[in-house]
Design a protein around this motif. Structure first.
Motif, PDB file in Angstrom:
ATOM      1  N   MET A  29      -7.870  -4.329   1.759  1.00  0.00           N
ATOM      2  CA  MET A  29      -7.903  -2.984   2.328  1.00  0.00           C
ATOM      3  C   MET A  29      -6.613  -2.218   2.068  1.00  0.00           C
ATOM      4  O   MET A  29      -6.642  -1.024   1.743  1.00  0.00           O
ATOM      5  N   GLU A  30      -5.479  -2.873   2.213  1.00  0.00           N
ATOM      6  CA  GLU A  30      -4.194  -2.181   2.122  1.00  0.00           C
ATOM      7  C   GLU A  30      -3.749  -1.953   0.676  1.00  0.00           C
ATOM      8  O   GLU A  30      -3.094  -0.957   0.383  1.00  0.00           O
ATOM      9  N   GLN A 237     -11.270  -4.971  10.647  1.00  0.00           N
ATOM     10  CA  GLN A 237     -11.407  -3.567  10.260  1.00  0.00           C
ATOM     11  C   GLN A 237     -11.245  -2.639  11.465  1.00  0.00           C
ATOM     12  O   GLN A 237     -10.640  -1.570  11.352  1.00  0.00           O
ATOM     13  N   ARG A 238     -11.744  -3.056  12.634  1.00  0.00           N
ATOM     14  CA  ARG A 238     -11.534  -2.263  13.855  1.00  0.00           C
ATOM     15  C   ARG A 238     -10.065  -2.256  14.247  1.00  0.00           C
ATOM     16  O   ARG A 238      -9.533  -1.245  14.707  1.00  0.00           O
ATOM     17  N   GLY A 239      -9.414  -3.390  14.048  1.00  0.00           N
ATOM     18  CA  GLY A 239      -8.010  -3.514  14.433  1.00  0.00           C
ATOM     19  C   GLY A 239      -7.084  -2.598  13.671  1.00  0.00           C
ATOM     20  O   GLY A 239      -5.984  -2.281  14.137  1.00  0.00           O
ATOM     21  N   LYS A 240      -7.517  -2.148  12.512  1.00  0.00           N
ATOM     22  CA  LYS A 240      -6.691  -1.233  11.718  1.00  0.00           C
ATOM     23  C   LYS A 240      -6.494   0.100  12.430  1.00  0.00           C
ATOM     24  O   LYS A 240      -5.499   0.792  12.204  1.00  0.00           O
ATOM     25  N   MET A 243      -7.841   5.605   9.882  1.00  0.00           N
ATOM     26  CA  MET A 243      -6.953   6.004   8.803  1.00  0.00           C
ATOM     27  C   MET A 243      -5.562   6.355   9.307  1.00  0.00           C
ATOM     28  O   MET A 243      -4.560   6.143   8.630  1.00  0.00           O
ATOM     29  N   ASP A 244      -5.475   6.898  10.521  1.00  0.00           N
ATOM     30  CA  ASP A 244      -4.172   7.284  11.060  1.00  0.00           C
ATOM     31  C   ASP A 244      -3.483   6.153  11.820  1.00  0.00           C
ATOM     32  O   ASP A 244      -2.354   6.302  12.269  1.00  0.00           O
TER      33      ASP A 244
END
Length: 278
Positions: A29-30, A237-240, A243-244
């Protein structure tokens, strides 16, 4: 292409397998890199427990004829048709065009199963030409023949530990740092990390003279539940936090810090290293 192996001298309690299942999601993802996840255990074990995958046949004699995973790759290797471009055909996609999982096959023996060890060596040598990053779970405690091949092939080995000072003393004051780790880039990750403990990252680094990567991944009940429900990918993915990153969880922040440290060590190109300390 770079290979990151995760291993722990502890038989349990280090969170190494959980990190092995999580780290490639963060990297994919990153860094937007094509990532392959695999492990040296048997089918259904280790990182495979984090995801909902196709069920294995009840008759284990039929596993030989499955059309995906390490058993299918073994047939390709035996026929001389194993190529970088066709490994992906036998993986399970986790993140479209970003992250694939190569499921394990028959269980390797602890000591003398050289056949599986040679197969893993061949798979790693081939996959490096088809993926940007390989993340491999080399297990806990005594390494089997496949895990040893993973450790030999790794460009970076992340070693899972815990905050038990006696187990830390046993590891750092033993000869385990020699042999397979000699000449390798290594880092350390404390699993289930409690920042309120006196055994902090800085105290451990200072006491044992640790240099380089030394990270802590906190305990997360949401992740534990996700592991039990085989929904680790959605949890991370939720933990990210979007986008902000306004809702970024402490658990994901620690994973991201570990991912950026590993990426920097192996030389992954990115313009986002400054985000590590955000």
């Amino acid at each position: 292409m770079k290979t990151i192996a995760l291993w722990s001298p502890l038989t349990s309690g280090s969170g190494t397998t959980a990190l092995a299942a999580s780290l490639p999601i963060v990297l994919a993802m990153e860094f937007k890199v094509k990532t392959l996840l695999l492990h040296g255990g048997a089918a259904g074990e280790r990182v495979e427990q984090a995801y909902s995958l196709k069920k294995q046949p009840l008759d284990h004699s039929l596993v030989t004829f499955q059309d995906h995973g390490m058993n299918a790759v073994e047939r390709l290797a035996a026929s001389g048709r194993l190529m970088p471009e066709n490994i992906r055909d036998y993986t399970s996609p986790l993140l479209q065009d970003r992250l694939d999982l190569l499921a394990a096959g028959r269980e390797p023996k602890l000591e003398s199963d050289d056949t599986h060890g040679r197969l893993m060596s061949q798979v790693l040598e081939t996959a490096v030409r088809g993926y940007d990053v390989i993340v491999a779970d080399a297990g806990n405690g005594r390494a089997n023949s496949v895990d040893r091949q993973i450790l030999r092939a790794a460009d970076l080995i992340l070693i899972g530990l815990n905050q038990n000072i006696r187990s830390l003393e046993k590891f750092f004051e033993s000869d385990q740092m020699q042999g397979v780790f000699q000449g390798k880039d290594i880092g350390f990750v404390i699993g289930r990390y409690d920042r309120h403990s006196h055994c902090t990252l800085q105290n451990v680094k200072r006491r044992f003279g640790v240099k380089g990567i030394f990270e802590g991944i906190p305990y997360c009940s949401e992740f534990t539940d996700a592991w039990n429900m085989r929904s680790v990918q959605a949890c991370i993915q939720r933990g990210k936090g979007g986008m902000d990153r306004k809702r970024e969880s402490p658990f994901y922040r620690a994973l991201r810090s570990t991912g950026f440290a590993a990426a920097e060590q192996i030389g992954l190109p990115s313009s986002g290293y400054s985000e590590r300390g955000a």
